[in-house]
Design a protein around this motif. Structure first.
Motif, PDB file in Angstrom:
ATOM      1  N   CYS A  86     -11.719  -0.956  -4.834  1.00 57.46           N
ATOM      2  CA  CYS A  86     -10.912  -0.293  -3.801  1.00 57.46           C
ATOM      3  C   CYS A  86     -11.781   0.677  -3.006  1.00 57.46           C
ATOM      4  O   CYS A  86     -12.649   1.353  -3.561  1.00 57.46           O
ATOM      5  CB  CYS A  86      -9.746   0.454  -4.435  1.00 57.46           C
ATOM      6  N   VAL A  87     -11.508   0.737  -1.713  1.00 52.38           N
ATOM      7  CA  VAL A  87     -12.297   1.614  -0.845  1.00 52.38           C
ATOM      8  C   VAL A  87     -11.457   2.704  -0.182  1.00 52.38           C
ATOM      9  O   VAL A  87     -11.998   3.589   0.463  1.00 52.38           O
ATOM     10  CB  VAL A  87     -13.033   0.796   0.232  1.00 52.38           C
ATOM     11  N   ARG A  88     -10.124   2.630  -0.339  1.00 52.93           N
ATOM     12  CA  ARG A  88      -9.279   3.635   0.317  1.00 52.93           C
ATOM     13  C   ARG A  88      -7.902   3.667  -0.333  1.00 52.93           C
ATOM     14  O   ARG A  88      -7.465   2.662  -0.910  1.00 52.93           O
ATOM     15  CB  ARG A  88      -9.119   3.317   1.807  1.00 52.93           C
ATOM     16  N   ILE A  89      -7.242   4.819  -0.220  1.00 51.59           N
ATOM     17  CA  ILE A  89      -5.818   4.908  -0.545  1.00 51.59           C
ATOM     18  C   ILE A  89      -5.089   5.528   0.644  1.00 51.59           C
ATOM     19  O   ILE A  89      -5.678   6.244   1.449  1.00 51.59           O
ATOM     20  CB  ILE A  89      -5.521   5.747  -1.809  1.00 51.59           C
ATOM     21  N   HIS A  90      -3.819   5.213   0.730  1.00 53.31           N
ATOM     22  CA  HIS A  90      -2.904   5.918   1.637  1.00 53.31           C
ATOM     23  C   HIS A  90      -1.667   6.269   0.819  1.00 53.31           C
ATOM     24  O   HIS A  90      -1.442   5.714  -0.261  1.00 53.31           O
ATOM     25  CB  HIS A  90      -2.545   5.074   2.848  1.00 53.31           C
ATOM     26  N   SER A  91      -0.868   7.178   1.338  1.00 54.01           N
ATOM     27  CA  SER A  91       0.259   7.669   0.545  1.00 54.01           C
ATOM     28  C   SER A  91       1.397   8.121   1.445  1.00 54.01           C
ATOM     29  O   SER A  91       1.196   8.492   2.598  1.00 54.01           O
ATOM     30  CB  SER A  91      -0.215   8.839  -0.330  1.00 54.01           C
ATOM     31  N   THR A  92       2.599   8.070   0.880  1.00 46.39           N
ATOM     32  CA  THR A  92       3.774   8.649   1.522  1.00 46.39           C
ATOM     33  C   THR A  92       4.221   9.843   0.695  1.00 46.39           C
ATOM     34  O   THR A  92       3.729  10.076  -0.413  1.00 46.39           O
ATOM     35  CB  THR A  92       4.942   7.643   1.582  1.00 46.39           C
ATOM     36  N   SER A  93       5.181  10.597   1.224  1.00 49.31           N
ATOM     37  CA  SER A  93       5.748  11.693   0.445  1.00 49.31           C
ATOM     38  C   SER A  93       6.553  11.121  -0.699  1.00 49.31           C
ATOM     39  O   SER A  93       7.094  10.012  -0.614  1.00 49.31           O
ATOM     40  CB  SER A  93       6.645  12.570   1.327  1.00 49.31           C
ATOM     41  N   GLY A  94       6.643  11.844  -1.811  1.00 45.60           N
ATOM     42  CA  GLY A  94       7.363  11.355  -2.986  1.00 45.60           C
ATOM     43  C   GLY A  94       8.769  11.891  -3.052  1.00 45.60           C
ATOM     44  O   GLY A  94       9.067  12.951  -2.533  1.00 45.60           O
ATOM     45  N   THR A  95       9.653  11.148  -3.711  1.00 50.13           N
ATOM     46  CA  THR A  95      11.056  11.566  -3.770  1.00 50.13           C
ATOM     47  C   THR A  95      11.274  12.724  -4.743  1.00 50.13           C
ATOM     48  O   THR A  95      12.176  13.516  -4.569  1.00 50.13           O
ATOM     49  CB  THR A  95      11.951  10.390  -4.193  1.00 50.13           C
ATOM     50  N   THR A  96      10.474  12.827  -5.759  1.00 51.34           N
ATOM     51  CA  THR A  96      10.626  13.939  -6.708  1.00 51.34           C
ATOM     52  C   THR A  96       9.259  14.517  -7.056  1.00 51.34           C
ATOM     53  O   THR A  96       9.015  14.938  -8.175  1.00 51.34           O
ATOM     54  CB  THR A  96      11.331  13.477  -7.997  1.00 51.34           C
ATOM     55  N   GLY A  97       8.374  14.508  -6.088  1.00 49.50           N
ATOM     56  CA  GLY A  97       7.036  15.023  -6.319  1.00 49.50           C
ATOM     57  C   GLY A  97       6.006  13.938  -6.490  1.00 49.50           C
ATOM     58  O   GLY A  97       4.843  14.111  -6.159  1.00 49.50           O
ATOM     59  N   LYS A  98       6.429  12.749  -7.023  1.00 45.38           N
ATOM     60  CA  LYS A  98       5.513  11.626  -7.146  1.00 45.38           C
ATOM     61  C   LYS A  98       5.469  10.873  -5.821  1.00 45.38           C
ATOM     62  O   LYS A  98       6.492  10.520  -5.260  1.00 45.38           O
ATOM     63  CB  LYS A  98       5.961  10.677  -8.259  1.00 45.38           C
ATOM     64  N   GLN A 106     -11.686  -3.618   0.887  1.00 42.10           N
ATOM     65  CA  GLN A 106     -12.164  -3.814   2.262  1.00 42.10           C
ATOM     66  C   GLN A 106     -11.488  -5.022   2.896  1.00 42.10           C
ATOM     67  O   GLN A 106     -11.171  -5.024   4.089  1.00 42.10           O
ATOM     68  CB  GLN A 106     -13.684  -3.993   2.268  1.00 42.10           C
ATOM     69  N   HIS A 107     -11.239  -6.043   2.087  1.00 44.08           N
ATOM     70  CA  HIS A 107     -10.511  -7.228   2.570  1.00 44.08           C
ATOM     71  C   HIS A 107      -9.132  -6.835   3.082  1.00 44.08           C
ATOM     72  O   HIS A 107      -8.692  -7.287   4.158  1.00 44.08           O
ATOM     73  CB  HIS A 107     -10.398  -8.244   1.429  1.00 44.08           C
ATOM     74  N   ASP A 108      -8.426  -5.981   2.338  1.00 49.60           N
ATOM     75  CA  ASP A 108      -7.094  -5.534   2.752  1.00 49.60           C
ATOM     76  C   ASP A 108      -7.149  -4.778   4.070  1.00 49.60           C
ATOM     77  O   ASP A 108      -6.290  -4.958   4.943  1.00 49.60           O
ATOM     78  CB  ASP A 108      -6.486  -4.635   1.676  1.00 49.60           C
ATOM     79  N   ILE A 109      -8.133  -3.911   4.211  1.00 49.56           N
ATOM     80  CA  ILE A 109      -8.262  -3.127   5.447  1.00 49.56           C
ATOM     81  C   ILE A 109      -8.569  -4.043   6.628  1.00 49.56           C
ATOM     82  O   ILE A 109      -8.015  -3.875   7.728  1.00 49.56           O
ATOM     83  CB  ILE A 109      -9.339  -2.040   5.287  1.00 49.56           C
ATOM     84  N   ASP A 110      -9.444  -5.023   6.413  1.00 49.60           N
ATOM     85  CA  ASP A 110      -9.775  -5.954   7.489  1.00 49.60           C
ATOM     86  C   ASP A 110      -8.529  -6.692   7.986  1.00 49.60           C
ATOM     87  O   ASP A 110      -8.313  -6.830   9.202  1.00 49.60           O
ATOM     88  CB  ASP A 110     -10.822  -6.964   7.016  1.00 49.60           C
ATOM     89  N   LEU A 111      -7.699  -7.161   7.055  1.00 53.02           N
ATOM     90  CA  LEU A 111      -6.477  -7.872   7.450  1.00 53.02           C
ATOM     91  C   LEU A 111      -5.493  -6.944   8.151  1.00 53.02           C
ATOM     92  O   LEU A 111      -4.844  -7.328   9.134  1.00 53.02           O
ATOM     93  CB  LEU A 111      -5.822  -8.515   6.225  1.00 53.02           C
ATOM     94  N   TRP A 112      -5.380  -5.721   7.645  1.00 52.30           N
ATOM     95  CA  TRP A 112      -4.478  -4.730   8.257  1.00 52.30           C
ATOM     96  C   TRP A 112      -4.917  -4.432   9.690  1.00 52.30           C
ATOM     97  O   TRP A 112      -4.099  -4.405  10.616  1.00 52.30           O
ATOM     98  CB  TRP A 112      -4.495  -3.473   7.391  1.00 52.30           C
ATOM     99  N   GLU A 113      -6.207  -4.233   9.878  1.00 52.58           N
ATOM    100  CA  GLU A 113      -6.710  -3.930  11.212  1.00 52.58           C
ATOM    101  C   GLU A 113      -6.533  -5.115  12.148  1.00 52.58           C
ATOM    102  O   GLU A 113      -6.274  -4.935  13.345  1.00 52.58           O
ATOM    103  CB  GLU A 113      -8.169  -3.495  11.128  1.00 52.58           C
ATOM    104  N   ASP A 114      -6.643  -6.337  11.619  1.00 49.10           N
ATOM    105  CA  ASP A 114      -6.362  -7.518  12.432  1.00 49.10           C
ATOM    106  C   ASP A 114      -4.912  -7.503  12.926  1.00 49.10           C
ATOM    107  O   ASP A 114      -4.632  -7.826  14.089  1.00 49.10           O
ATOM    108  CB  ASP A 114      -6.606  -8.802  11.634  1.00 49.10           C
ATOM    109  N   LEU A 289       1.341 -11.563   1.115  1.00 47.43           N
ATOM    110  CA  LEU A 289       0.815 -12.863   0.737  1.00 47.43           C
ATOM    111  C   LEU A 289      -0.664 -12.855   0.375  1.00 47.43           C
ATOM    112  O   LEU A 289      -1.112 -13.758  -0.337  1.00 47.43           O
ATOM    113  CB  LEU A 289       1.049 -13.870   1.872  1.00 47.43           C
ATOM    114  N   ASP A 290      -1.426 -11.874   0.869  1.00 48.15           N
ATOM    115  CA  ASP A 290      -2.861 -11.914   0.592  1.00 48.15           C
ATOM    116  C   ASP A 290      -3.494 -10.554   0.356  1.00 48.15           C
ATOM    117  O   ASP A 290      -4.711 -10.414   0.446  1.00 48.15           O
ATOM    118  CB  ASP A 290      -3.613 -12.657   1.706  1.00 48.15           C
ATOM    119  N   LYS A 291      -2.693  -9.549   0.043  1.00 53.73           N
ATOM    120  CA  LYS A 291      -3.284  -8.253  -0.317  1.00 53.73           C
ATOM    121  C   LYS A 291      -3.875  -8.334  -1.722  1.00 53.73           C
ATOM    122  O   LYS A 291      -3.274  -8.915  -2.624  1.00 53.73           O
ATOM    123  CB  LYS A 291      -2.241  -7.137  -0.248  1.00 53.73           C
ATOM    124  N   GLU A 292      -5.013  -7.728  -1.890  1.00 46.11           N
ATOM    125  CA  GLU A 292      -5.699  -7.764  -3.177  1.00 46.11           C
ATOM    126  C   GLU A 292      -5.363  -6.559  -4.050  1.00 46.11           C
ATOM    127  O   GLU A 292      -5.021  -6.702  -5.221  1.00 46.11           O
ATOM    128  CB  GLU A 292      -7.217  -7.808  -2.952  1.00 46.11           C
TER     129      GLU A 292
END
Length: 434
Positions: A86-98, A106-114, A289-292
């Motif tokens: 893994c080369v990166r994480i992203h996050s949302t706010s948590g419902t009870t702190g989590k 990198q494969h996931d990021i490449d597809l996302w950017e596409d 369908l293709d996230k690693e």
């Protein structure tokens, strides 16, 4: 001439899209089975093995995932690869702190950017454009996704992030931005600010805006288009599946094309989980369908909408989703931030307040207002005089830490908030969002 970022797949025949989905789904099922014990256990509970899923017609057999599963498995329980990949994480706010933590190879990021590049090109973007990205950067997915997509297209990219409107306008005018990416409410605010500074819509070089992360109406679209002199495009995504770019609008502005070669969409009955026929209003469910790194299968978004496969004049053949019409849970989207009443209750109890509160949402000058009225206990009330403002500020700070957004707190006397014999009315939403 119509433009596409990846024309062959964006305009592929439906048979070809289905072929791609079937092939990727079978591969993904085996990937998840081998690498995500939590989901393998869910499949085993239903008596399933990967061999039971041969095409997307079998996807209804699979168990759902929801935010509850993401909280239960936080942080690594749904990870589909070694952390070293893994080369990166992203996050949302948590419902009870989590928080929801999503991982990317990198494969996931490449597809996302596409996917984001497809959205930019659909909005008229080329290598000649200057793209001003005003979504938040950091853990939020908005800035990074459109930033990477802009690079893929070859645009000059301005990584402005959110806020500092005076600087936004200066760069927009001086560097002649042609495409702006931000929340619709912030786009409307920039339009108002430009007018206050004496600028007319024709004074800027903008031609298009790509707006998402919060609900907005067709009326708001027209207002933004008028104030900025642009064409306003919708974009959809969520951190759990990658971020913005899961779906995007084309020139027709009649629904967002889902990138079906990467995401399989279903509409289900939110109560029974039954898959509904095309054209039905129901809850949107996505399978990556293709996230690693974070390969979610049948993830319940809780967004209510409609899917349509009617031919589109733009030539894209991927299914379109309508603007979400609401939620099947109690999540609120305020200024692009996901907020749950349970988060607010957690803060109140931790800070020593009663759980008697009411959230009031409105929209002024196209920006969400967020007020929370909180009853104090009789003991607190007797000692409140002279301390109210200090206590409100302290509670606002605690809320901002939990929610990632700062509400206006109003401490009120005991029994002030109307009681209900049934379910308590916790939220009064005066915004006209749909």
């Amino acid at each position: 001439m119509k433009r596409y970022y990846q024309q062959e797949i964006e305009t592929a025949p439906r048979e070809k899209i289905l072929e791609i989905q079937n092939e990727k789904l079978v591969k993904q099922i085996h990937h998840v089975w081998d690498n995500v014990p939590y989901y393998r256990h869910l499949m085993e509970e239903k008596g399933l093995t990967p061999d039971d899923i041969k095409t997307v017609d079998d996807i209804h057999k699979l168990p759902f995932l929801s935010k509850a599963d993401l909280r239960e498995t936080y942080p690594y329980g749904l990870l589909g690869t070694d952390l070293k990949n893994c080369v990166r994480i992203h996050s949302t706010s948590g419902t009870t702190g989590k928080r929801v933590v999503a991982f990317y190879t990198q494969h996931d990021i490449d597809l996302w950017e596409d996917c984001c590049a497809r959205a930019i090109v659909a909005a008229g973007g080329t290598e000649e454009d200057v793209v001003q990205v005003c979504y938040g950067y950091g853990l939020f997915t908005g800035g990074s996704g459109l930033h990477g997509g802009s690079h893929k297209v070859g645009c000059l990219t301005l990584p402005m992030s959110s806020g500092n409107t005076e600087r936004q306008i200066q760069f927009m005018m001086d560097l002649e931005s042609t495409i702006i990416c931000c929340t619709p409410s912030y786009a409307a605010y920039i339009g108002e600010s430009l007018k206050e500074q004496g600028f007319k819509p024709e004074d800027n070089k903008l031609k298009a805006g790509i707006f998402g992360a919060e609900p907005w109406t067709e009326e708001m679209r027209r207002e933004i288009e008028k104030s900025l002199g642009i064409k306003a495009y919708d974009i959809y995504g969520l951190t759990e599946t990658s971020g913005p770019g899961v779906a995007f609008e084309c020139e027709e502005q009649k629904g967002m094309h889902i990138n079906e070669d990467h995401f399989y969409a279903e509409i289900i009955d939110p109560d029974t989980g039954e898959v509904l026929p095309e054209g039905s209003v129901g809850e949107l469910v996505f399978t990556s369908l293709d996230k690693e790194a974070f390969p979610l299968l049948r993830y319940r978004t809780r967004d209510l909408c409609v899917l349509s496969r009617k031919p589109c004049s733009c030539g894209r053949t991927h299914v379109r989703m309508a603007k979400p019409m609401g939620r099947s849970d109690d999540m609120l989207i305020i200024r692009g931030v996901n907020v749950f009443p349970s988060q607010i209750e957690t803060v109140l109890l931790n800070e020593g307040y009663t759980p008697n509160y009411q959230i009031v949402l409105d929209r002024e000058r196209n920006t969400d207002t967020f007020d929370i009225y909180v009853e104090v206990s009789p003991d607190q009330f007797s000692d409140l005089m002279g301390q109210i403002q200090k206590m409100e500020k302290g509670l606002e700070s605690a809320m901002r830490t939990m929610l990632g957004i700062g509400p206006k707190i109003h401490l009120v006397a005991p029994k002030t908030i109307t009681r209900s014999e049934g379910k308590a009315v916790r939220v009064i939403d005066k915004r006209k969002l749909h």
